[in-house]
Design a protein around this motif. Sequence first.
Motif, PDB file in Angstrom:
ATOM      1  N   SER A 126      -2.742 -13.096  10.419  1.00  0.00           N
ATOM      2  CA  SER A 126      -1.579 -13.234   9.543  1.00  0.00           C
ATOM      3  C   SER A 126      -1.744 -12.498   8.216  1.00  0.00           C
ATOM      4  O   SER A 126      -0.798 -12.441   7.425  1.00  0.00           O
ATOM      5  N   THR A 127      -2.913 -11.926   7.979  1.00  0.00           N
ATOM      6  CA  THR A 127      -3.136 -11.268   6.696  1.00  0.00           C
ATOM      7  C   THR A 127      -2.152 -10.118   6.485  1.00  0.00           C
ATOM      8  O   THR A 127      -1.857  -9.353   7.412  1.00  0.00           O
ATOM      9  N   ARG A 128      -1.655 -10.028   5.267  1.00  0.00           N
ATOM     10  CA  ARG A 128      -0.768  -8.918   4.922  1.00  0.00           C
ATOM     11  C   ARG A 128      -1.548  -7.708   4.424  1.00  0.00           C
ATOM     12  O   ARG A 128      -0.980  -6.624   4.285  1.00  0.00           O
ATOM     13  N   GLN A 129      -2.813  -7.923   4.149  1.00  0.00           N
ATOM     14  CA  GLN A 129      -3.623  -6.792   3.688  1.00  0.00           C
ATOM     15  C   GLN A 129      -3.664  -5.730   4.773  1.00  0.00           C
ATOM     16  O   GLN A 129      -3.815  -6.035   5.959  1.00  0.00           O
ATOM     17  N   GLY A 130      -3.512  -4.498   4.393  1.00  0.00           N
ATOM     18  CA  GLY A 130      -3.467  -3.399   5.352  1.00  0.00           C
ATOM     19  C   GLY A 130      -2.068  -3.041   5.792  1.00  0.00           C
ATOM     20  O   GLY A 130      -1.860  -2.028   6.458  1.00  0.00           O
ATOM     21  N   HIS A 131      -1.075  -3.892   5.433  1.00  0.00           N
ATOM     22  CA  HIS A 131       0.345  -3.618   5.708  1.00  0.00           C
ATOM     23  C   HIS A 131       0.618  -3.335   7.178  1.00  0.00           C
ATOM     24  O   HIS A 131       1.545  -2.592   7.518  1.00  0.00           O
ATOM     25  N   GLY A 132      -0.186  -3.909   8.071  1.00  0.00           N
ATOM     26  CA  GLY A 132       0.058  -3.773   9.507  1.00  0.00           C
ATOM     27  C   GLY A 132      -0.355  -2.440  10.100  1.00  0.00           C
ATOM     28  O   GLY A 132      -0.158  -2.213  11.299  1.00  0.00           O
ATOM     29  N   LEU A 133      -0.934  -1.553   9.287  1.00  0.00           N
ATOM     30  CA  LEU A 133      -1.289  -0.220   9.785  1.00  0.00           C
ATOM     31  C   LEU A 133      -2.283  -0.305  10.943  1.00  0.00           C
ATOM     32  O   LEU A 133      -3.292  -0.998  10.870  1.00  0.00           O
ATOM     33  N   GLY A 134      -1.967   0.406  12.032  1.00  0.00           N
ATOM     34  CA  GLY A 134      -2.889   0.533  13.153  1.00  0.00           C
ATOM     35  C   GLY A 134      -2.902  -0.626  14.121  1.00  0.00           C
ATOM     36  O   GLY A 134      -3.707  -0.632  15.054  1.00  0.00           O
ATOM     37  N   ARG A 135      -2.018  -1.610  13.957  1.00  0.00           N
ATOM     38  CA  ARG A 135      -2.058  -2.753  14.863  1.00  0.00           C
ATOM     39  C   ARG A 135      -0.707  -3.127  15.452  1.00  0.00           C
ATOM     40  O   ARG A 135      -0.566  -4.201  16.031  1.00  0.00           O
ATOM     41  N   HIS A 136       0.277  -2.271  15.322  1.00  0.00           N
ATOM     42  CA  HIS A 136       1.578  -2.569  15.929  1.00  0.00           C
ATOM     43  C   HIS A 136       1.487  -2.532  17.446  1.00  0.00           C
ATOM     44  O   HIS A 136       2.081  -3.370  18.136  1.00  0.00           O
ATOM     45  N   THR A 137       0.779  -1.568  17.983  1.00  0.00           N
ATOM     46  CA  THR A 137       0.637  -1.463  19.434  1.00  0.00           C
ATOM     47  C   THR A 137      -0.616  -2.171  19.942  1.00  0.00           C
ATOM     48  O   THR A 137      -0.688  -2.525  21.117  1.00  0.00           O
ATOM     49  N   MET A 138      -1.590  -2.373  19.056  1.00  0.00           N
ATOM     50  CA  MET A 138      -2.831  -3.043  19.443  1.00  0.00           C
ATOM     51  C   MET A 138      -3.197  -4.090  18.388  1.00  0.00           C
ATOM     52  O   MET A 138      -4.096  -3.893  17.571  1.00  0.00           O
ATOM     53  N   PRO A 139      -2.510  -5.237  18.388  1.00  0.00           N
ATOM     54  CA  PRO A 139      -2.803  -6.273  17.388  1.00  0.00           C
ATOM     55  C   PRO A 139      -4.221  -6.807  17.480  1.00  0.00           C
ATOM     56  O   PRO A 139      -4.758  -7.326  16.507  1.00  0.00           O
ATOM     57  N   GLU A 140      -4.843  -6.644  18.663  1.00  0.00           N
ATOM     58  CA  GLU A 140      -6.218  -7.112  18.821  1.00  0.00           C
ATOM     59  C   GLU A 140      -7.217  -6.321  17.982  1.00  0.00           C
ATOM     60  O   GLU A 140      -8.398  -6.698  17.877  1.00  0.00           O
ATOM     61  N   MET A 141      -6.747  -5.216  17.353  1.00  0.00           N
ATOM     62  CA  MET A 141      -7.629  -4.474  16.453  1.00  0.00           C
ATOM     63  C   MET A 141      -8.127  -5.358  15.314  1.00  0.00           C
ATOM     64  O   MET A 141      -9.177  -5.086  14.729  1.00  0.00           O
ATOM     65  N   ILE A 142      -7.385  -6.413  14.985  1.00  0.00           N
ATOM     66  CA  ILE A 142      -7.840  -7.362  13.971  1.00  0.00           C
ATOM     67  C   ILE A 142      -9.157  -7.998  14.428  1.00  0.00           C
ATOM     68  O   ILE A 142     -10.135  -8.051  13.666  1.00  0.00           O
ATOM     69  N   GLU A 143      -9.200  -8.487  15.666  1.00  0.00           N
ATOM     70  CA  GLU A 143     -10.421  -9.104  16.170  1.00  0.00           C
ATOM     71  C   GLU A 143     -11.552  -8.083  16.288  1.00  0.00           C
ATOM     72  O   GLU A 143     -12.714  -8.379  15.976  1.00  0.00           O
ATOM     73  N   TYR A 144     -11.207  -6.867  16.735  1.00  0.00           N
ATOM     74  CA  TYR A 144     -12.241  -5.837  16.849  1.00  0.00           C
ATOM     75  C   TYR A 144     -12.870  -5.560  15.483  1.00  0.00           C
ATOM     76  O   TYR A 144     -14.090  -5.336  15.378  1.00  0.00           O
ATOM     77  N   SER A 145     -12.066  -5.584  14.456  1.00  0.00           N
ATOM     78  CA  SER A 145     -12.579  -5.338  13.103  1.00  0.00           C
ATOM     79  C   SER A 145     -13.581  -6.418  12.708  1.00  0.00           C
ATOM     80  O   SER A 145     -14.616  -6.124  12.095  1.00  0.00           O
ATOM     81  N   VAL A 146     -13.276  -7.661  13.057  1.00  0.00           N
ATOM     82  CA  VAL A 146     -14.182  -8.754  12.719  1.00  0.00           C
ATOM     83  C   VAL A 146     -15.490  -8.640  13.498  1.00  0.00           C
ATOM     84  O   VAL A 146     -16.576  -8.918  12.966  1.00  0.00           O
TER      85      VAL A 146
END
Length: 212
Positions: free
Chosen positions: A115-135
């Motif tokens: 839910s973080t707004r940091q990053g303005h959603g860049l790079g995760r519209h088609t792959m939202p799981e990039m958030i988990e990959y980052s962690v």
Amino acid sequence: MIPPAFGAEFRASLLDLFAWRRDVRRFRREPLPIGTLDHLIETSCLAPSVGLSEPWRFVTVDCASRRAAIRANFQRCNAAALSDQSETKQGQYARLKLAGLDDAPCHLAVFADRSTRQGHGLGRHTMPEMIEYSVVMAIHTLWLAARAEGIGLGWVSILEPEPVKAALDVPSDWIFLGYLCIGYPQAEEITPTLEHEGWERRRPTSSVIVRR
């Protein structure tokens, strides 16, 4: 600013660091120096994240009752995992201590905040799981930083996520990724425990490369 030069000696040491990183299961009970865990977390935040979102959330678990809840969760899941193994594998599995929950001085739970707004959603519209990959990248960075200081890390994956979140009283929309046991290892070993115990063998790198 002039970037540092990473020479052959550094590259060789870096390769040693990669090779000697282990999933530690047996810890000494002595505490880490004051401030060490905070320093390791700070280093882990140098990891790359999609859109510079920095979605990692770290929960240090010091409360005895919360640790007990995590351990009870592990015991339930561990029993189920053991029952799922073949008779041949059950003996091997039972011999392995798959968590340092009793001995590791530091417990750290790691979550992803989609839910973080940091990053303005860049790079995760088609792959939202990039958030988990980052962690996961942050966890790996912490793992290597700890190993460089002679500190071991064990990633406990045999846990039910929702009870973990309840036990640690974190936001319901956080995604649980890992429970880390951190401390000084009882012994150093370059061979993974599961390989040493005959559970599995590493495959040659050539077997995982597909060329097109």
